[in-house]
Design a protein around this motif. Structure first.
Motif, PDB file in Angstrom:
ATOM      1  N   HIS A  21      33.934 120.003 -23.758  1.00  0.00           N
ATOM      2  CA  HIS A  21      35.167 119.435 -24.237  1.00  0.00           C
ATOM      3  C   HIS A  21      36.460 119.635 -23.367  1.00  0.00           C
ATOM      4  O   HIS A  21      36.954 120.778 -23.183  1.00  0.00           O
ATOM      5  CB  HIS A  21      35.403 120.097 -25.627  1.00  0.00           C
ATOM      6  CG  HIS A  21      34.459 119.735 -26.587  1.00  0.00           C
ATOM      7  ND1 HIS A  21      33.026 120.107 -26.631  1.00  0.00           N
ATOM      8  CD2 HIS A  21      34.398 118.572 -27.613  1.00  0.00           C
ATOM      9  CE1 HIS A  21      32.374 119.624 -27.498  1.00  0.00           C
ATOM     10  NE2 HIS A  21      33.307 118.535 -28.049  1.00  0.00           N
ATOM     11  N   VAL A  66      41.203 116.559 -27.311  1.00  0.00           N
ATOM     12  CA  VAL A  66      39.858 117.214 -26.961  1.00  0.00           C
ATOM     13  C   VAL A  66      38.877 115.984 -26.765  1.00  0.00           C
ATOM     14  O   VAL A  66      38.784 115.522 -27.770  1.00  0.00           O
ATOM     15  CB  VAL A  66      39.550 118.271 -27.850  1.00  0.00           C
ATOM     16  CG1 VAL A  66      38.081 118.790 -27.668  1.00  0.00           C
ATOM     17  CG2 VAL A  66      40.610 119.362 -27.934  1.00  0.00           C
ATOM     18  N   HIS A  74      35.614 121.895 -31.502  1.00  0.00           N
ATOM     19  CA  HIS A  74      36.623 122.480 -30.580  1.00  0.00           C
ATOM     20  C   HIS A  74      38.024 122.103 -30.878  1.00  0.00           C
ATOM     21  O   HIS A  74      38.486 120.917 -31.037  1.00  0.00           O
ATOM     22  CB  HIS A  74      36.139 121.933 -29.385  1.00  0.00           C
ATOM     23  CG  HIS A  74      34.801 122.512 -28.703  1.00  0.00           C
ATOM     24  ND1 HIS A  74      33.554 122.236 -29.124  1.00  0.00           N
ATOM     25  CD2 HIS A  74      34.765 123.413 -27.804  1.00  0.00           C
ATOM     26  CE1 HIS A  74      32.535 123.076 -28.796  1.00  0.00           C
ATOM     27  NE2 HIS A  74      33.455 123.540 -27.700  1.00  0.00           N
ATOM     28  N   THR A  99      37.685 118.366 -32.381  1.00  0.00           N
ATOM     29  CA  THR A  99      36.768 117.334 -32.067  1.00  0.00           C
ATOM     30  C   THR A  99      35.418 118.246 -32.318  1.00  0.00           C
ATOM     31  O   THR A  99      35.079 119.220 -32.102  1.00  0.00           O
ATOM     32  CB  THR A  99      36.842 117.154 -30.511  1.00  0.00           C
ATOM     33  OG1 THR A  99      38.134 116.539 -30.455  1.00  0.00           O
ATOM     34  CG2 THR A  99      35.833 116.137 -29.914  1.00  0.00           C
ATOM     35  N   CYS A 100      34.526 117.479 -32.990  1.00  0.00           N
ATOM     36  CA  CYS A 100      33.128 117.662 -33.140  1.00  0.00           C
ATOM     37  C   CYS A 100      32.274 116.582 -32.387  1.00  0.00           C
ATOM     38  O   CYS A 100      32.592 115.464 -32.456  1.00  0.00           O
ATOM     39  CB  CYS A 100      32.649 117.538 -34.838  1.00  0.00           C
ATOM     40  SG  CYS A 100      33.369 118.746 -35.707  1.00  0.00           S
ATOM     41  N   SER A 101      31.301 117.156 -31.670  1.00  0.00           N
ATOM     42  CA  SER A 101      30.504 116.462 -31.065  1.00  0.00           C
ATOM     43  C   SER A 101      28.905 116.847 -31.153  1.00  0.00           C
ATOM     44  O   SER A 101      28.851 118.019 -30.932  1.00  0.00           O
ATOM     45  CB  SER A 101      30.930 116.491 -29.304  1.00  0.00           C
ATOM     46  OG  SER A 101      32.159 116.169 -29.205  1.00  0.00           O
ATOM     47  N   MET A 154      25.261 115.927 -29.213  1.00  0.00           N
ATOM     48  CA  MET A 154      24.545 115.040 -28.089  1.00  0.00           C
ATOM     49  C   MET A 154      23.221 114.832 -28.716  1.00  0.00           C
ATOM     50  O   MET A 154      22.590 115.770 -29.152  1.00  0.00           O
ATOM     51  CB  MET A 154      24.466 115.736 -27.006  1.00  0.00           C
ATOM     52  CG  MET A 154      25.427 115.791 -26.031  1.00  0.00           C
ATOM     53  SD  MET A 154      24.906 115.760 -24.451  1.00  0.00           S
ATOM     54  CE  MET A 154      24.014 117.616 -24.143  1.00  0.00           C
ATOM     55  N   SER A 163      30.436 111.583 -32.162  1.00  0.00           N
ATOM     56  CA  SER A 163      31.704 112.500 -32.004  1.00  0.00           C
ATOM     57  C   SER A 163      33.049 111.859 -32.847  1.00  0.00           C
ATOM     58  O   SER A 163      33.203 110.775 -33.158  1.00  0.00           O
ATOM     59  CB  SER A 163      32.249 112.666 -30.725  1.00  0.00           C
ATOM     60  OG  SER A 163      32.998 111.490 -30.317  1.00  0.00           O
ATOM     61  N   MET A 168      37.120 112.919 -33.342  1.00  0.00           N
ATOM     62  CA  MET A 168      38.335 113.583 -33.106  1.00  0.00           C
ATOM     63  C   MET A 168      39.267 113.419 -34.118  1.00  0.00           C
ATOM     64  O   MET A 168      39.652 112.232 -34.838  1.00  0.00           O
ATOM     65  CB  MET A 168      38.958 112.739 -31.932  1.00  0.00           C
ATOM     66  CG  MET A 168      38.352 113.198 -30.693  1.00  0.00           C
ATOM     67  SD  MET A 168      39.121 111.960 -29.253  1.00  0.00           S
ATOM     68  CE  MET A 168      40.595 112.704 -28.888  1.00  0.00           C
TER      69      MET A 168
END
Lengths: 227, 227
Positions: A45, A56, B45, B90-92, B94, B112, B114
């Motif tokens: 990030h 971010v 994050h 931010t959440c991601s 994969m 993701s 934001m």
């Protein structure tokens, strides 16, 4: 690159920005520890500032020595905003939930690295191709040479940023909950490990017969790692 | 909370800050999509700014309606720096590696979100306890009431921040590589899915006999989800 890197046994400098304040027993500036976390976590990030406000953006990162790389479309606002600016790149891996006897003693087992520096555009065409090759090879060893070669237009449409690591912090927590003094409290306590792994490969639709999954990719899938 | 939220079918506003520029087909401001990604990803994050420089700290987030919450030690510099300031959370996730026939057509399947807003300290003691209960219950349904109750000192040592979502962007990519027109190029192409799941529970050392893993935790482990 001709740079000479400090030995991995040498710590990153400790400054006001990166000094570990909370739970210092979990924190470290050790190069080897920071590098190991970056290398285990392709997802990062990237934090940057536009007009004083934080952003971010998730992206893939890869490392060569003291440099962290990421890439994207040459038209990306994210890449342009980070260029020549101070950025913070954070990689985090959740290794498990820690369940204590009280809410307070719940925690997470994790590994994270925060690295700080200034992002620079990789201008040189050869250097850019070399960096992209590295991205692919770090993820899928042996794959680059099997690919249809990159065209000039593709190279142009792709920007690569790299950032020399000026400062860095690694933080790690592992192990069981810390409330062993409350072990007689009648509730289950322990760790629920979290594992990220590759699942069986899904071939693209319409792929001709006779193109099998390469051994290197089966090996990767079987490894339990994602890089 | 007595707030009335906009319906999940209503989009977040589109502004200069959050407008999706790259690959707009992958981007959305749809509330339901943003919320689904936040809810699937406990790890977030948080981006914030200190003296003009960006910082990105990993932590757990949870959501109630239009508010995103996170917490930490009351002494944490990270929490104090984010308080009353604009932040980006931010959440991601994969979901897989996408392997094309060329380096250029490699990609990542991901989800993701934001989200942007201003972080506020949750001052009210009841509201704080309620938020922490929610954190535990969202992860481990039914667990809160089985725990040793929180002490006043523990509540004091814990800070909770919450942020109303002012703007948000969801981005999603899924599916096979986009280079179907090159399907005859002799290299394997497709997707390597990435799965994050819970592994078998590890009981804390010294736990008395007769305290078994609760059914709700076995169910969670068997669910294939991490929240």
């Amino acid at each position: 690159m001709a740079d000479h890197y400090p030995p991995a046994t040498e710590d990153y400098p400790t400054t006001e920005r990166s000094r570990v304040r909370r739970s210092p027993r979990r924190g470290s500036h050790a190069r080897a520890e920071v590098h190991a976390i970056l290398d285990a976590s392709p997802l990062c990030h990237v934090g940057y500032v536009i007009d004083g406000a934080p952003y971010v953006t998730p992206t893939l990162q890869w490392r060569e020595g003291e440099y962290v790389y990421w890439h994207g479309s040459a038209a990306s606002r994210f890449l342009r905003a980070a260029e020549d600016m101070p950025v913070c790149v954070t990689c985090s891996i959740m290794d498990g939930y820690v369940l204590g006897r009280s809410a307070f003693n719940h925690s997470v087992n994790y590994r994270s690295a925060m690295v700080f520096g200034t992002a620079r555009l990789v201008d040189d065409v050869e250097e850019k191709a070399d960096a992209l090759r590295r991205l692919i090879e770090d993820l899928f060893p042996g794959r680059w040479d099997s690919l249809r070669p990159m065209t000039g237009q593709e190279a142009k449409a792709t920007s690569v940023l790299r950032m020399k690591i000026d400062e860095a912090t690694a933080k790690v927590r592992n192990g069981p909950p810390g409330d062993i003094d409350e072990a007689d409290y009648p509730v289950w306590a322990g760790v629920l490990p979290i594992r990220s792994q590759l699942a069986p490969a899904q071939a693209a639709p319409g792929m001709p017969d006779g193109i099998a999954l390469p051994q290197s990719l089966s090996d990767l899938i079987g490894s339990g790692r994602i890089r």
